[in-house]
Design a protein around this motif. Structure first.
Motif, PDB file in Angstrom:
ATOM      1  N   GLY A  60       0.824  -1.205   0.000  1.00  0.00           N
ATOM      2  CA  GLY A  60       0.000   0.000   0.000  1.00  0.00           C
ATOM      3  C   GLY A  60       0.859   1.256   0.000  1.00  0.00           C
ATOM      4  O   GLY A  60       0.582   2.220  -0.728  1.00  0.00           O
ATOM      5  N   ILE A  61       1.903   1.246   0.823  1.00  0.00           N
ATOM      6  CA  ILE A  61       2.825   2.390   0.855  1.00  0.00           C
ATOM      7  C   ILE A  61       3.467   2.586  -0.516  1.00  0.00           C
ATOM      8  O   ILE A  61       3.523   3.703  -1.044  1.00  0.00           O
ATOM      9  N   ALA A  62       3.942   1.483  -1.100  1.00  0.00           N
ATOM     10  CA  ALA A  62       4.580   1.560  -2.423  1.00  0.00           C
ATOM     11  C   ALA A  62       3.592   2.038  -3.484  1.00  0.00           C
ATOM     12  O   ALA A  62       3.921   2.891  -4.325  1.00  0.00           O
ATOM     13  N   GLY A  63       2.375   1.500  -3.437  1.00  0.00           N
ATOM     14  CA  GLY A  63       1.358   1.915  -4.398  1.00  0.00           C
ATOM     15  C   GLY A  63       0.961   3.368  -4.225  1.00  0.00           C
ATOM     16  O   GLY A  63       0.713   4.082  -5.202  1.00  0.00           O
ATOM     17  N   GLY A  64       0.913   3.817  -2.972  1.00  0.00           N
ATOM     18  CA  GLY A  64       0.568   5.211  -2.700  1.00  0.00           C
ATOM     19  C   GLY A  64       1.622   6.175  -3.216  1.00  0.00           C
ATOM     20  O   GLY A  64       1.301   7.230  -3.787  1.00  0.00           O
ATOM     21  N   ILE A  65       2.881   5.822  -3.017  1.00  0.00           N
ATOM     22  CA  ILE A  65       3.976   6.664  -3.521  1.00  0.00           C
ATOM     23  C   ILE A  65       3.949   6.702  -5.052  1.00  0.00           C
ATOM     24  O   ILE A  65       4.118   7.762  -5.669  1.00  0.00           O
ATOM     25  N   ALA A  66       3.714   5.534  -5.663  1.00  0.00           N
ATOM     26  CA  ALA A  66       3.628   5.475  -7.128  1.00  0.00           C
ATOM     27  C   ALA A  66       2.463   6.312  -7.639  1.00  0.00           C
ATOM     28  O   ALA A  66       2.580   7.014  -8.657  1.00  0.00           O
ATOM     29  N   ALA A  67       1.332   6.257  -6.916  1.00  0.00           N
ATOM     30  CA  ALA A  67       0.157   7.033  -7.321  1.00  0.00           C
ATOM     31  C   ALA A  67       0.444   8.529  -7.277  1.00  0.00           C
ATOM     32  O   ALA A  67       0.036   9.282  -8.174  1.00  0.00           O
ATOM     33  N   ASP A  68       1.142   8.962  -6.240  1.00  0.00           N
ATOM     34  CA  ASP A  68       1.490  10.387  -6.131  1.00  0.00           C
ATOM     35  C   ASP A  68       2.430  10.816  -7.259  1.00  0.00           C
ATOM     36  O   ASP A  68       2.315  11.918  -7.805  1.00  0.00           O
ATOM     37  N   LYS A  69       3.368   9.939  -7.605  1.00  0.00           N
ATOM     38  CA  LYS A  69       4.292  10.260  -8.698  1.00  0.00           C
ATOM     39  C   LYS A  69       3.553  10.354 -10.027  1.00  0.00           C
ATOM     40  O   LYS A  69       3.810  11.245 -10.844  1.00  0.00           O
ATOM     41  N   LEU A  70       2.630   9.431 -10.251  1.00  0.00           N
ATOM     42  CA  LEU A  70       1.887   9.415 -11.513  1.00  0.00           C
ATOM     43  C   LEU A  70       1.020  10.660 -11.689  1.00  0.00           C
ATOM     44  O   LEU A  70       0.792  11.113 -12.816  1.00  0.00           O
ATOM     45  N   THR A  71       0.543  11.196 -10.576  1.00  0.00           N
ATOM     46  CA  THR A  71      -0.344  12.366 -10.649  1.00  0.00           C
ATOM     47  C   THR A  71       0.368  13.667 -10.303  1.00  0.00           C
ATOM     48  O   THR A  71      -0.265  14.723 -10.222  1.00  0.00           O
ATOM     49  N   GLY A  72       1.681  13.587 -10.094  1.00  0.00           N
ATOM     50  CA  GLY A  72       2.456  14.793  -9.807  1.00  0.00           C
ATOM     51  C   GLY A  72       2.156  15.409  -8.458  1.00  0.00           C
ATOM     52  O   GLY A  72       2.318  16.623  -8.272  1.00  0.00           O
ATOM     53  N   GLU A  73       1.742  14.588  -7.489  1.00  0.00           N
ATOM     54  CA  GLU A  73       1.371  15.116  -6.178  1.00  0.00           C
ATOM     55  C   GLU A  73       2.303  14.647  -5.063  1.00  0.00           C
ATOM     56  O   GLU A  73       1.997  14.816  -3.884  1.00  0.00           O
ATOM     57  N   GLN A  74       3.427  14.070  -5.414  1.00  0.00           N
ATOM     58  CA  GLN A  74       4.316  13.546  -4.383  1.00  0.00           C
ATOM     59  C   GLN A  74       5.006  14.675  -3.621  1.00  0.00           C
ATOM     60  O   GLN A  74       5.548  15.607  -4.208  1.00  0.00           O
ATOM     61  N   THR A  75       4.935  14.589  -2.300  1.00  0.00           N
ATOM     62  CA  THR A  75       5.667  15.497  -1.423  1.00  0.00           C
ATOM     63  C   THR A  75       6.307  14.669  -0.327  1.00  0.00           C
ATOM     64  O   THR A  75       5.899  13.534  -0.064  1.00  0.00           O
ATOM     65  N   ARG A  76       7.294  15.245   0.319  1.00  0.00           N
ATOM     66  CA  ARG A  76       7.967  14.520   1.394  1.00  0.00           C
ATOM     67  C   ARG A  76       7.019  14.277   2.568  1.00  0.00           C
ATOM     68  O   ARG A  76       7.079  13.248   3.227  1.00  0.00           O
ATOM     69  N   GLU A  77       6.166  15.243   2.835  1.00  0.00           N
ATOM     70  CA  GLU A  77       5.221  15.070   3.941  1.00  0.00           C
ATOM     71  C   GLU A  77       4.244  13.935   3.658  1.00  0.00           C
ATOM     72  O   GLU A  77       3.921  13.141   4.547  1.00  0.00           O
ATOM     73  N   LYS A  78       3.775  13.834   2.413  1.00  0.00           N
ATOM     74  CA  LYS A  78       2.859  12.751   2.061  1.00  0.00           C
ATOM     75  C   LYS A  78       3.540  11.394   2.204  1.00  0.00           C
ATOM     76  O   LYS A  78       2.948  10.434   2.709  1.00  0.00           O
TER      77      LYS A  78
END
Length: 350
Positions: free
Chosen positions: A177-195
């Motif tokens: 889930g953590i890995a999928g969540g990080i990948a999802a943020d990258k795919l949508t351009g929403e990745q931040t360190r806090e997330k």
């Protein structure tokens, strides 16, 4: 209809076998259904982005859980073991034949039910009728054991033996889930360190508070109770008493102790590591407390079920991947409720 009949109905090995065989479909359907529902609950302009996120998250969790259940083995056993249906039917046919030989001249309705048991799972009504009609007949106990499973005397050793298997089963959806969540943020351009930090923190919370320490608590409390019973300090442990002891262990060590430990790890270990890597950006040094919620407590049903203490809940074991889907998804989105709770408390005091 007796409550014990409901328990026996749910204890049928054929029911667990059916759920095990259909678990991939059930898990996939549950993930797909939740993803579609969550996507269409968003404003129209955000649906495409949410669909991509849900596909990445739920797809990763589902695939990882299915692969883990089928290919990971502990002490030579798969995470979810299931006796082949043909073998179960062979054993049931043999048990029916043996019982009929010992007990001729059965009622027509009983004979009809026994014939059903040769090829399929019994209905709740048939289960209740059969148990009532054969309870005092010769050989009935052996027949009941084959059709409805053995009544196990659960001890702390039995439960502790399940901890490693359960922990792995719960860890897979959390880490994926953590890995999928990080990948999802990258795919949508929403990745931040806090997330990313929040995902790791929630994953730690889910694993410790909702999975691992609950199993430890159940086994530890039951072990202590058995020792007290051996010394004559407490009376004999009935199934009902064991259930209460296991619930106490889950609540104390898992829900309360697990929450504290997970929060400490998040604030004292995860935050400093992320801060060092990320140069204290994105407010990752913020301390917070993740509070237990009703849904967190509901997730502990699997611990009770797997222990096998409550009659009629053994069927839940094949469904553990579905139940752990919630933990995986909350880890993926980095669920945090500290701000929500703190805000509510402030409003209450004002």
């Amino acid at each position: 209809m007796k409550l014990s009949s409901v328990g026996k109905f749910l204890d049928q090995p054929l029911l667990s076998n059916t759920l095990s065989r259909h678990m991939p479909l059930i898990l996939t359907t549950a993930a797909l259904g939740f993803g579609v529902k969550d996507t269409f609950e968003q404003p129209k302009e955000n649906r495409k982005k949410r669909a991509i996120q849900n596909a990445a998250i739920l797809g990763t969790i589902t695939a990882s859980s299915l692969l883990g259940a089928n290919f990971i083995k502990i002490k030579g056993e798969k995470l979810i073991e299931s006796v082949p249906k043909d073998e179960l039917l062979r054993l049931q046919n043999q048990a029916v034949d043996d019982f009929v030989k010992l007990t001729p001249n059965l009622k027509e309705d009983v004979t009809a039910i026994l014939n059903k048991a040769r090829t399929k799972m019994l209905s709740l009504k048939d289960t209740d009728t059969l148990l009532a009609e054969i309870k005092d007949k010769s050989g009935s106990q052996k027949l009941i054991e084959k059709l409805f499973g053995n009544k196990e005397n659960i001890t702390s050793q039995n439960i502790m033996g399940e901890i490693s298997k359960l922990s792995v089963m719960g860890f897979i959806p959390v880490i994926s889930g953590i890995a999928g969540g990080i990948a999802a943020d990258k795919l949508t351009g929403e990745q931040t360190r806090e997330k990313t930090t929040n995902k790791i923190k929630e994953g730690i919370y889910q694993f410790f508070a909702n999975i691992f320490l609950c199993n430890v608590g159940a086994g530890t409390f039951l072990f202590a109770a058995e020792k007290l019973n051996e010394k004559g300090i407490i009376k004999q442990l009935t199934p009902l008493k064991k259930t209460g002891i296991i619930l106490s262990g889950i609540l104390t060590v898992g829900v309360l102790g697990g929450s504290f430990i997970a929060n400490q790890i998040g604030n004292k270990i995860v935050n400093p590591i992320i801060n060092k890597i990320c140069c204290n950006k994105d407010n990752t040094n913020k301390k917070e407390l993740r509070k237990p919620e009703p849904l967190d407590i509901a997730l502990h049903t699997d611990d009770i079920a797997t222990a096998g203490v409550l009659s009629g809940v053994k069927w839940i074991e094949p469904m553990l991947p579905v139940m752990y889907l919630v933990s995986g998804y909350r880890s993926a989105i980095g669920y945090r409720n500290s701000d929500k709770v703190d805000k509510a408390l402030k409003q209450t005091h004002n």
